[in-house]
Scaffold this motif. Structure first.
Motif, mmCIF file in Angstrom:
data_model
loop_
_atom_site.group_PDB
_atom_site.id
_atom_site.type_symbol
_atom_site.label_atom_id
_atom_site.label_comp_id
_atom_site.label_asym_id
_atom_site.label_seq_id
_atom_site.Cartn_x
_atom_site.Cartn_y
_atom_site.Cartn_z
ATOM 1 N N ASN A 143 0.939 -1.532 0.404
ATOM 2 C CA ASN A 143 -0.065 -0.040 -0.059
ATOM 3 C C ASN A 143 0.226 1.037 -0.025
ATOM 4 O O ASN A 143 -0.046 2.030 -0.529
ATOM 5 N N LYS A 144 1.576 1.196 0.197
ATOM 6 C CA LYS A 144 3.018 1.990 0.046
ATOM 7 C C LYS A 144 4.096 2.514 -1.237
ATOM 8 O O LYS A 144 4.810 3.209 -1.438
ATOM 9 N N LYS A 145 3.850 1.245 -1.787
ATOM 10 C CA LYS A 145 4.375 1.159 -3.380
ATOM 11 C C LYS A 145 5.095 0.980 -3.217
ATOM 12 O O LYS A 145 6.404 1.632 -4.190
ATOM 13 N N GLN A 146 5.825 0.394 -2.287
ATOM 14 C CA GLN A 146 7.945 0.272 -1.741
ATOM 15 C C GLN A 146 7.390 -1.618 -2.708
ATOM 16 O O GLN A 146 8.136 -2.145 -1.093
ATOM 17 N N LEU A 147 7.822 -2.008 -3.661
ATOM 18 C CA LEU A 147 7.686 -3.068 -3.995
ATOM 19 C C LEU A 147 8.690 -3.483 -3.373
ATOM 20 O O LEU A 147 8.051 -4.971 -3.824
ATOM 21 N N GLN A 148 9.963 -3.380 -3.778
ATOM 22 C CA GLN A 148 10.682 -3.910 -3.243
ATOM 23 C C GLN A 148 10.620 -4.680 -2.075
ATOM 24 O O GLN A 148 11.753 -5.634 -1.439
ATOM 25 N N GLN A 149 10.236 -3.899 -1.168
ATOM 26 C CA GLN A 149 10.472 -3.972 0.271
ATOM 27 C C GLN A 149 9.488 -4.776 0.380
ATOM 28 O O GLN A 149 8.975 -6.167 1.367
ATOM 29 N N VAL A 150 8.698 -5.856 -0.832
ATOM 30 C CA VAL A 150 7.096 -6.660 -0.557
ATOM 31 C C VAL A 150 7.726 -8.252 -0.547
ATOM 32 O O VAL A 150 7.313 -9.291 -0.305
ATOM 33 N N THR A 151 8.942 -8.239 -1.170
ATOM 34 C CA THR A 151 9.399 -9.563 -1.984
ATOM 35 C C THR A 151 9.941 -10.410 -0.738
ATOM 36 O O THR A 151 9.872 -11.540 -0.956
ATOM 37 N N GLY A 152 10.728 -10.043 -0.128
ATOM 38 C CA GLY A 152 11.359 -10.763 1.017
ATOM 39 C C GLY A 152 9.757 -11.804 1.968
ATOM 40 O O GLY A 152 9.804 -12.170 2.243
ATOM 41 N N PRO A 153 9.035 -10.062 2.921
ATOM 42 C CA PRO A 153 8.358 -11.222 3.409
ATOM 43 C C PRO A 153 6.780 -12.074 2.820
ATOM 44 O O PRO A 153 6.562 -12.703 2.950
ATOM 45 N N LEU A 154 6.862 -11.720 0.953
ATOM 46 C CA LEU A 154 6.182 -12.542 0.173
ATOM 47 C C LEU A 154 6.698 -13.783 0.163
ATOM 48 O O LEU A 154 6.334 -14.494 0.547
ATOM 49 N N GLU A 155 8.129 -13.694 -0.102
ATOM 50 C CA GLU A 155 8.248 -15.465 -0.287
ATOM 51 C C GLU A 155 8.462 -15.774 0.933
ATOM 52 O O GLU A 155 8.509 -17.372 1.110
ATOM 53 N N ALA A 156 8.787 -15.469 1.630
ATOM 54 C CA ALA A 156 8.880 -15.891 3.550
ATOM 55 C C ALA A 156 7.078 -16.611 3.425
ATOM 56 O O ALA A 156 7.203 -17.843 4.205
ATOM 57 N N THR A 157 6.137 -16.061 3.450
ATOM 58 C CA THR A 157 4.761 -16.112 3.323
ATOM 59 C C THR A 157 4.742 -17.702 2.433
ATOM 60 O O THR A 157 3.670 -19.184 2.593
ATOM 61 N N ILE A 158 4.854 -18.127 1.383
ATOM 62 C CA ILE A 158 4.991 -18.990 0.305
ATOM 63 C C ILE A 158 6.137 -19.518 1.200
ATOM 64 O O ILE A 158 4.774 -21.122 0.681
ATOM 65 N N ALA A 159 6.315 -20.137 1.265
ATOM 66 C CA ALA A 159 7.409 -20.948 1.993
ATOM 67 C C ALA A 159 7.031 -21.296 3.918
ATOM 68 O O ALA A 159 7.106 -22.416 4.084
ATOM 69 N N SER A 160 5.732 -20.610 3.768
ATOM 70 C CA SER A 160 5.954 -20.766 5.904
ATOM 71 C C SER A 160 4.987 -21.781 5.706
ATOM 72 O O SER A 160 3.813 -22.369 4.653
ATOM 73 N N LYS A 161 5.070 -22.774 6.204
ATOM 74 C CA LYS A 161 4.412 -23.511 6.768
ATOM 75 C C LYS A 161 2.380 -23.386 7.333
ATOM 76 O O LYS A 161 1.546 -24.411 7.093
ATOM 77 N N TYR A 162 2.296 -22.299 7.543
ATOM 78 C CA TYR A 162 1.013 -21.882 7.943
ATOM 79 C C TYR A 162 0.670 -21.241 6.929
ATOM 80 O O TYR A 162 -0.673 -20.789 7.073
ATOM 81 N N SER A 163 1.051 -21.475 5.514
ATOM 82 C CA SER A 163 0.013 -21.159 4.643
ATOM 83 C C SER A 163 -0.587 -22.337 3.849
ATOM 84 O O SER A 163 -0.302 -22.970 3.712
ATOM 85 N N SER A 164 -1.948 -22.105 3.311
ATOM 86 C CA SER A 164 -2.819 -22.822 2.873
ATOM 87 C C SER A 164 -2.088 -22.653 1.475
ATOM 88 O O SER A 164 -1.859 -21.927 0.486
ATOM 89 N N PRO A 165 -2.502 -24.353 1.272
ATOM 90 C CA PRO A 165 -1.944 -24.987 0.088
ATOM 91 C C PRO A 165 -2.572 -23.392 -1.559
ATOM 92 O O PRO A 165 -2.377 -23.235 -2.595
ATOM 93 N N GLU A 166 -4.241 -23.491 -1.298
ATOM 94 C CA GLU A 166 -4.453 -22.394 -2.059
ATOM 95 C C GLU A 166 -3.652 -21.617 -1.929
ATOM 96 O O GLU A 166 -3.662 -20.420 -2.837
ATOM 97 N N ASP A 167 -3.433 -21.462 -0.544
ATOM 98 C CA ASP A 167 -3.062 -19.291 -0.842
ATOM 99 C C ASP A 167 -1.562 -19.586 -0.861
ATOM 100 O O ASP A 167 -0.660 -18.413 -1.980
ATOM 101 N N VAL A 168 -0.938 -20.417 -0.646
ATOM 102 C CA VAL A 168 0.156 -20.500 -1.850
ATOM 103 C C VAL A 168 0.552 -20.827 -2.764
ATOM 104 O O VAL A 168 1.270 -19.802 -3.960
ATOM 105 N N LYS A 169 -0.825 -20.539 -4.083
ATOM 106 C CA LYS A 169 -0.437 -20.991 -5.273
ATOM 107 C C LYS A 169 -1.166 -19.564 -4.942
ATOM 108 O O LYS A 169 -0.491 -18.798 -6.535
ATOM 109 N N LYS A 170 -1.675 -18.154 -4.787
ATOM 110 C CA LYS A 170 -2.057 -17.586 -5.058
ATOM 111 C C LYS A 170 -0.507 -16.293 -5.106
ATOM 112 O O LYS A 170 -0.937 -15.894 -5.279
ATOM 113 N N ARG A 171 0.025 -16.844 -4.157
ATOM 114 C CA ARG A 171 0.736 -15.681 -3.779
ATOM 115 C C ARG A 171 1.546 -16.097 -4.462
ATOM 116 O O ARG A 171 3.252 -15.067 -5.024
ATOM 117 N N VAL A 172 2.137 -17.154 -4.978
ATOM 118 C CA VAL A 172 2.501 -18.015 -6.027
ATOM 119 C C VAL A 172 2.723 -16.688 -7.350
ATOM 120 O O VAL A 172 3.193 -15.932 -8.178
#
Length: 425
Positions: A99-128
């Motif tokens: 929302n702050k349009k700091q897209l470069q800063q989005v990448t690290g946290p985004l990849e962490a959520t993709i790798a997290s065991k707490y992301s459901s399979p459907e959420d992983v697909k959306k985030r990929v």
């Protein structure tokens, strides 16, 4: 990359990034933030980080992104946070930075959520999917390709992701893989009964041209004249036939196709076609060709106008004499030992636009068998006459029956593309 392709690509990325909405990043329910509760069987935020996560959630609802980041930084620095705290923290970081349009800063946290065991399979697909679009926007084409290919490999890739992968290969100068990727995408579209976009076909053509792959370039041009025909694409596609040093017979057939698709531009080509038609026994075709040339004002020099006006008058005289005897010649040809003369009268009728007579005589001539006449050349002309008479199905069948002469067979194949393009126009 052309401007239209850039606009289309921007639309694809915007759609992908649009999934970074609040709905994708669930907030923390206040009732869940009290203390660890392993007995519940559900992941819980820790008592140590709960207060800061709740504060971050409140800032998110009020769209106070800077304040939200302050609270999240507290969670990040907290040595007592648990794995679920970290997962939620990264989800919130994604929302705030996006929302702050700091897209470069989005990448690290985004990849962490993709790798997290707490992301459901459907959420992983959306985030990929989001990651592929995000990295493309950031011009990190290797990462964009990585995530787009991951989605396609796992069976949830879309045409937008295929386009992101193809464009990414192209923009990192990997034209071989760009050509391969766009071929896969276009092939899928055609199999699904869809019309591939002109921009995607041009991307494939550009990639093939970059690696000097003539076969691939021809493939893309054939698709362009099939789905988005214009004179320029036809000129490029026919160029190889002109450069292949065709015989006069073959060249006349190239000219016939070029004229029908609007790919003849030079006055000298019109003149040469007219002279070849005269030599082939089709003065009516010579007259029609030159009349079109003069109507389109392709002869600009006074000397050319005078020279080809003289050729036109000569062709008109030959046509008048030919028409006066054509019916008699046709009757005599029926009793000839082979079909050469019938094919000849069929060529004559073709030049005058009497396609029904042309079809009748050429078909009969081929059925009797030829002597000196080239049966494949006659068969090709028969297909053209059938097409011009409106019988497209018969024309395609006849064109596909042209065999033996590689050049004539190639021309016949291009006529098939032209017929199919006009059928869907």
């Amino acid at each position: 990359m052309n401007k239209v392709a850039k606009v289309a690509m921007a639309g694809a990325v915007a759609m992908v990034l649009g999934t970074l909405s609040g709905a994708l990043w669930p907030g923390v329910a206040a009732t869940a933030v009290a203390a660890d509760a392993p007995a519940s069987g559900k992941p819980q935020v820790s008592a140590a980080a709960g207060k800061d996560l709740i504060a971050a959630q409140k800032d998110m609802k009020e769209q106070k992104w800077d304040d939200m980041l302050v609270e999240l930084d507290k969670v990040k620095a907290n040595p007592k946070k648990n794995e679920y705290d970290e997962f939620l923290m990264n989800e919130f970081y994604v929302t705030a930075y996006f929302n702050k349009k700091q897209l470069q800063q989005v990448t690290g946290p985004l990849e962490a959520t993709i790798a997290s065991k707490y992301s459901s399979p459907e959420d992983v697909k959306k985030r990929v999917v989001v990651a592929a679009g995000l990295y493309y926007e950031l011009k990190n084409y290797d990462k964009a390709i990585e995530y787009a290919n991951r989605a396609m490999k796992d069976g949830y890739g879309t045409d937008k992701l295929q386009l992101i992968a193809a464009q990414s290969y192209y923009l990192k100068n990997d034209f071989k893989d760009a050509n391969r990727a766009i071929q896969g995408m276009v092939s899928d579209e055609i199999k699904a009964g869809q019309v591939p976009t002109e921009e995607n076909l041009k991307l494939g053509l550009s990639a093939a041209s970059k690696i000097n792959d003539d076969a691939a370039s021809t493939h893309w041009l054939e698709l362009l004249v099939t789905y988005h025909p214009n004179a320029e694409y036809w000129q490029n596609l026919l160029d190889g036939l002109y450069r292949g040093k065709p015989t006069d017979k073959q060249l006349l057939q190239v000219y016939r196709l070029s004229l029908d698709v609007g790919a003849i531009k030079r006055g000298s080509d019109y003149a040469e076609m007219a002279q070849m038609a005269l030599d082939a026994g089709s003065p009516g075709e010579a007259v029609a060709t030159l009349n079109k040339a003069f109507a389109d004002n392709v002869f600009t020099a006074t000397a050319d106008k005078n020279r080809y006006e003289h050729l036109l008058n000569s062709a008109k005289k030959q046509a008048a004499a030919d028409q006066a005897t054509l019916a008699k010649t046709e009757a005599e040809a029926a009793d000839a030992p082979n079909g050469d003369r019938l094919i000849g009268t069929g060529i004559g009728y073709f030049g005058y636009g009497n396609y029904a007579k042309a079809i009748k005589d050429i078909s009969a001539g081929l059925a009797k068998g030829t002597g000196k006449s080239d049966p494949e050349d006659a068969r090709l002309l028969l297909g053209i006459a059938q097409f011009k008479s409106g019988d497209k199905d018969s024309a395609i069948k006849t064109f596909k029956s042209v065999k033996g002469d590689p050049t004539l067979q190639r021309i016949a194949g291009l006529w098939v593309l032209h017929v199919k393009a006009t059928a869907t126009a």
